[in-house]
Design a protein around this motif. Sequence first.
Motif, PDB file in Angstrom:
ATOM      1  N   ARG A 210       0.822  -1.201   0.000  1.00 54.68           N
ATOM      2  CA  ARG A 210       0.000   0.000   0.000  1.00 54.68           C
ATOM      3  C   ARG A 210       0.861   1.257   0.000  1.00 54.68           C
ATOM      4  O   ARG A 210       0.621   2.204  -0.769  1.00 54.68           O
ATOM      5  CB  ARG A 210      -0.928   0.014   1.217  1.00 54.68           C
ATOM      6  N   THR A 211       1.887   1.277   0.847  1.00 51.88           N
ATOM      7  CA  THR A 211       2.705   2.476   0.999  1.00 51.88           C
ATOM      8  C   THR A 211       3.540   2.749  -0.242  1.00 51.88           C
ATOM      9  O   THR A 211       3.677   3.905  -0.677  1.00 51.88           O
ATOM     10  CB  THR A 211       3.610   2.345   2.240  1.00 51.88           C
ATOM     11  N   MET A 212       4.102   1.712  -0.840  1.00 50.77           N
ATOM     12  CA  MET A 212       4.912   1.935  -2.039  1.00 50.77           C
ATOM     13  C   MET A 212       4.074   2.438  -3.202  1.00 50.77           C
ATOM     14  O   MET A 212       4.488   3.358  -3.928  1.00 50.77           O
ATOM     15  CB  MET A 212       5.659   0.654  -2.419  1.00 50.77           C
ATOM     16  N   TYR A 213       2.906   1.847  -3.410  1.00 50.83           N
ATOM     17  CA  TYR A 213       2.067   2.308  -4.517  1.00 50.83           C
ATOM     18  C   TYR A 213       1.575   3.732  -4.279  1.00 50.83           C
ATOM     19  O   TYR A 213       1.517   4.542  -5.203  1.00 50.83           O
ATOM     20  CB  TYR A 213       0.894   1.352  -4.746  1.00 50.83           C
ATOM     21  N   LYS A 214       1.227   4.061  -3.035  1.00 46.22           N
ATOM     22  CA  LYS A 214       0.834   5.432  -2.733  1.00 46.22           C
ATOM     23  C   LYS A 214       2.010   6.385  -2.920  1.00 46.22           C
ATOM     24  O   LYS A 214       1.847   7.523  -3.372  1.00 46.22           O
ATOM     25  CB  LYS A 214       0.297   5.531  -1.299  1.00 46.22           C
ATOM     26  N   GLY A 215       3.215   5.912  -2.579  1.00 44.68           N
ATOM     27  CA  GLY A 215       4.398   6.741  -2.718  1.00 44.68           C
ATOM     28  C   GLY A 215       4.674   7.167  -4.156  1.00 44.68           C
ATOM     29  O   GLY A 215       5.298   8.207  -4.394  1.00 44.68           O
ATOM     30  N   LEU A 216       4.186   6.369  -5.119  1.00 41.60           N
ATOM     31  CA  LEU A 216       4.359   6.734  -6.522  1.00 41.60           C
ATOM     32  C   LEU A 216       3.586   7.992  -6.889  1.00 41.60           C
ATOM     33  O   LEU A 216       3.881   8.646  -7.887  1.00 41.60           O
ATOM     34  CB  LEU A 216       3.904   5.580  -7.423  1.00 41.60           C
ATOM     35  N   GLN A 217       2.587   8.318  -6.079  1.00 36.11           N
ATOM     36  CA  GLN A 217       1.726   9.460  -6.370  1.00 36.11           C
ATOM     37  C   GLN A 217       1.953  10.637  -5.419  1.00 36.11           C
ATOM     38  O   GLN A 217       1.260  11.645  -5.514  1.00 36.11           O
ATOM     39  CB  GLN A 217       0.253   9.021  -6.271  1.00 36.11           C
ATOM     40  N   MET A 218       2.903  10.515  -4.488  1.00 35.07           N
ATOM     41  CA  MET A 218       3.092  11.542  -3.465  1.00 35.07           C
ATOM     42  C   MET A 218       4.505  12.110  -3.526  1.00 35.07           C
ATOM     43  O   MET A 218       5.413  11.479  -4.071  1.00 35.07           O
ATOM     44  CB  MET A 218       2.832  10.952  -2.072  1.00 35.07           C
ATOM     45  N   ASP A 219       4.693  13.292  -2.931  1.00 40.69           N
ATOM     46  CA  ASP A 219       6.035  13.835  -2.814  1.00 40.69           C
ATOM     47  C   ASP A 219       6.715  13.227  -1.584  1.00 40.69           C
ATOM     48  O   ASP A 219       6.117  12.431  -0.855  1.00 40.69           O
ATOM     49  CB  ASP A 219       6.011  15.369  -2.754  1.00 40.69           C
ATOM     50  N   LEU A 220       7.968  13.602  -1.356  1.00 41.28           N
ATOM     51  CA  LEU A 220       8.738  12.995  -0.275  1.00 41.28           C
ATOM     52  C   LEU A 220       8.098  13.257   1.082  1.00 41.28           C
ATOM     53  O   LEU A 220       7.991  12.339   1.916  1.00 41.28           O
ATOM     54  CB  LEU A 220      10.177  13.537  -0.286  1.00 41.28           C
ATOM     55  N   GLU A 221       7.681  14.477   1.329  1.00 43.52           N
ATOM     56  CA  GLU A 221       7.105  14.810   2.632  1.00 43.52           C
ATOM     57  C   GLU A 221       5.845  13.991   2.897  1.00 43.52           C
ATOM     58  O   GLU A 221       5.661  13.457   4.001  1.00 43.52           O
ATOM     59  CB  GLU A 221       6.784  16.305   2.695  1.00 43.52           C
TER      60      GLU A 221
END
Length: 258
Positions: A210-221
Amino acid sequence: MFQTITYEVTDRVAVITMNRPDKFNAFTERMHKEIIEALKQAQKDQDVRCILFTGAGRAFNAGQDLGDVIGQEVDFGGFLRERYNPMVLQFQKTEKPIVAAINGVAAGAGMSVALACDLRVISEKASLVNAFVNIGLVPDSGGCYFLPRIVGLGKALELAMLGEKITADEAYRIGLVNQVFPAEDFAEQALAYARKLASLPTKGIGLIKRTMYKGLQMDLEQTLEYEAYAQEIAGKTADYEEGVTAFIEKRAPFFTGQ
């Protein structure tokens, strides 16, 4: 219960097999619906801790069954929104590791759906084909999303624009698949790979996914904040307690997926 797939649970692994070998497991409307239902069933079953997704016979999946569309005026956008998109999204929504076991050719949407799985293993004799361009179409079913994220934009554009066959060895070289197994015992090796995942902390793996796939759409912060949120959940699991205890006691952990 199912007509176009088979569903079997063995050693905490749900094996979903596309089962239209006479049609190279090409997709139909019924198959889309049955795959979605099987993924939901595996998600709900606490005894299932990994999903192995494969094809019967000589092919993994040859893409859309053209018998469903030839001779018709097709609304391609509506066709995808109704049939393919819900299925691809279900692969992402399922918070258990999903392994595509590519036993034979994966072409067109068959390749795209293999990419929608979390991990991919392939028979040394299998191949992938991003075949859309060969009939003047655009990669769909998540193909334009997953492919550049897996192999990089330049290589993804080359594969999509040329539409040439990708051998198992080449797929491994460019990072398109995770493992290549011998053809003679491919099914056994793929199942063993899935069993390994099934023995690991299932809730933790679900949170990683979940976190990795969401990370593809989010900035670092945003990603850092979501990691903190996911870690709060993971830190309350029984598997975390077992992992720490096993580390202190200098033994192998026994995870239960809880």
